[in-house]
Design an enzyme around this catalytic site. Structure first.
Site: not given
Length: 385
Positions: A94, A161
């Site tokens: 991400d 994350e």
């Protein structure tokens, strides 16, 4: 890691490593292009649809058994290569809601809606595009070099994350049960840093990243006109006292030399300069390297918040909620010693110690969930001086 050496994994000599890498080295121009594409098309946490599809397609082309949509957009590739150890390699996918101003030809111009429905710029400002590219290249190289090793390789591409939620989401979604991913004997990961020059690695046993908890606090008051504070209970004043008092926890309650961080990064209240509102909202980030200290910090925060509300005459108790939890990242001592020996042999003067930082990672959840060791190292990302 001892089993990795004793049961057919790659021999731990500098010459053996270099020979294998040179023989099976993939086309790095392809990976440079892939990195630029990923950088130009970042995706926010829990929205990594395009990125995960790229990872899954790559794993399929390289002969892996691929499992998709684990804990959201999580992707796992499994390659079974005979009897031997099982090792999991992890990369996060991400990006962040950051406006890119690098001026690069492949700079991100992407915008997306965040979890609150707001349109925000998006950038791979934390290097996850590097992590994805590295793991894709490692997956290709290790598959090509399969005659040189035995065991099972797991390549895991993790979502979310940045929310400190993706690893737990994958575990909760049955990563090692429902989806049938073999349980690894060790979990390995890395993070690119501008703290270290390109071509270097940094590794240390023990804590390397702090535990993190987010704390949301709503402080209640009694609203009214700003010209008549005597008829109100001002939640902004109460919340301000809380912000200041929280700093005393670290300076006066923690043992000197122990890391503790309490930061208030969000303070919202009111709609007009002359109106005292009914409530004020705070959000904190809390960090430490030790689970006992983290528990101590969270307990002290709750005590301070409730006491300040009582002292201010709040009409109702404060509301506290917790989010973005991740444990400390702690490198297993024995495994780190073994890997450190290999790093020193291969990288020579370009291998050094990792300086622990109070940033946080949810990487270790993948290992803690099944009680196996993990190692997380730093990868140099700055141009050499």
């Amino acid at each position: 890691m001892t089993r990795l050496q004793s049961q057919g994994a790659i021999a731990s000599t500098d010459g053996a490593y270099r020979g294998i890498i040179n023989r099976y080295r993939p086309d790095l121009e392809y990976y440079e292009s892939t990195y630029k594409d990923l950088h130009q098309h970042p995706e926010l946490s829990e929205q990594e649809e395009r990125t995960s599809a790229i990872a899954a397609s790559h794993l399929k082309r390289n002969g892996y058994s691929v499992h998709e949509h684990i804990g959201g957009y999580g992707v796992v590739g499994v390659f079974k290569n005979g009897a031997g150890p099982t090792v999991l390699l992890r990369a996060d996918m991400d990006a962040l809601p950051v406006l890119e101003n690098t001026g690069l030809s492949y700079a991100s111009k992407k915008e997306m809606k965040d979890q609150h429905g707001h349109t925000v710029p998006v950038m791979h400002a934390c290097g996850h595009d590097v992590h994805i590219t590295c793991l894709m290249a490692a997956a290709e190289l290790l598959h090509a070099a399969r005659s040189e090793w035995k065991g099972t390789l797991i390549c895991l591409f993790q979502p979310a994350e940045e929310f400190a939620a993706g690893a737990q989401a994958m575990v909760d979604d049955g990563l090692y049960s429902k989806h049938g991913i073999p349980k690894p004997e060790i979990v390995l990961g890395q993070h690119v840093f501008c703290l270290y020059k390109a071509g270097t690695v940094a590794l240390t046993a023990g804590p390397v990243f702090a535990a993190v908890d987010g704390v949301s606090i709503r402080v209640f008051g009694k609203g009214g006109h700003g010209s008549m504070p005597q008829d109100c209970v001002d939640p902004i004043l109460t919340a301000s006292h809380i912000v200041v008092r929280l700093q005393d926890i670290v300076s006066r309650e923690l043992q000197p030399g122990k890391l503790g961080v309490i930061t208030c990064g969000k303070f919202h209240a009111g709609t007009a300069s002359n109106i005292i509102p009914d409530y004020a909202d705070l959000e904190l980030t809390v960090r430490s390297y030790d689970a006992k200290i983290q528990k101590q910090l969270l307990g002290a925060i709750e005590r301070v918040v409730r006491a300040e509300c009582d002292a201010s005459g709040s009409p109702q108790p404060p509301r506290l909620a917790y989010f973005s939890h991740a444990p400390a990242t702690v490198n297993d001592a024995d495994s780190t010693k073994t890997l450190g020996t290999s790093f020193a042999a291969f990288f020579k003067g370009n291998a050094g110690p990792f300086e622990p930082i109070p940033g946080s990672e949810d990487f270790s959840v993948l290992a803690r969930a099944i009680n196996v060791p993990s190692i997380f190292w730093g990868l140099g990302g700055c141009e050499p001086a």
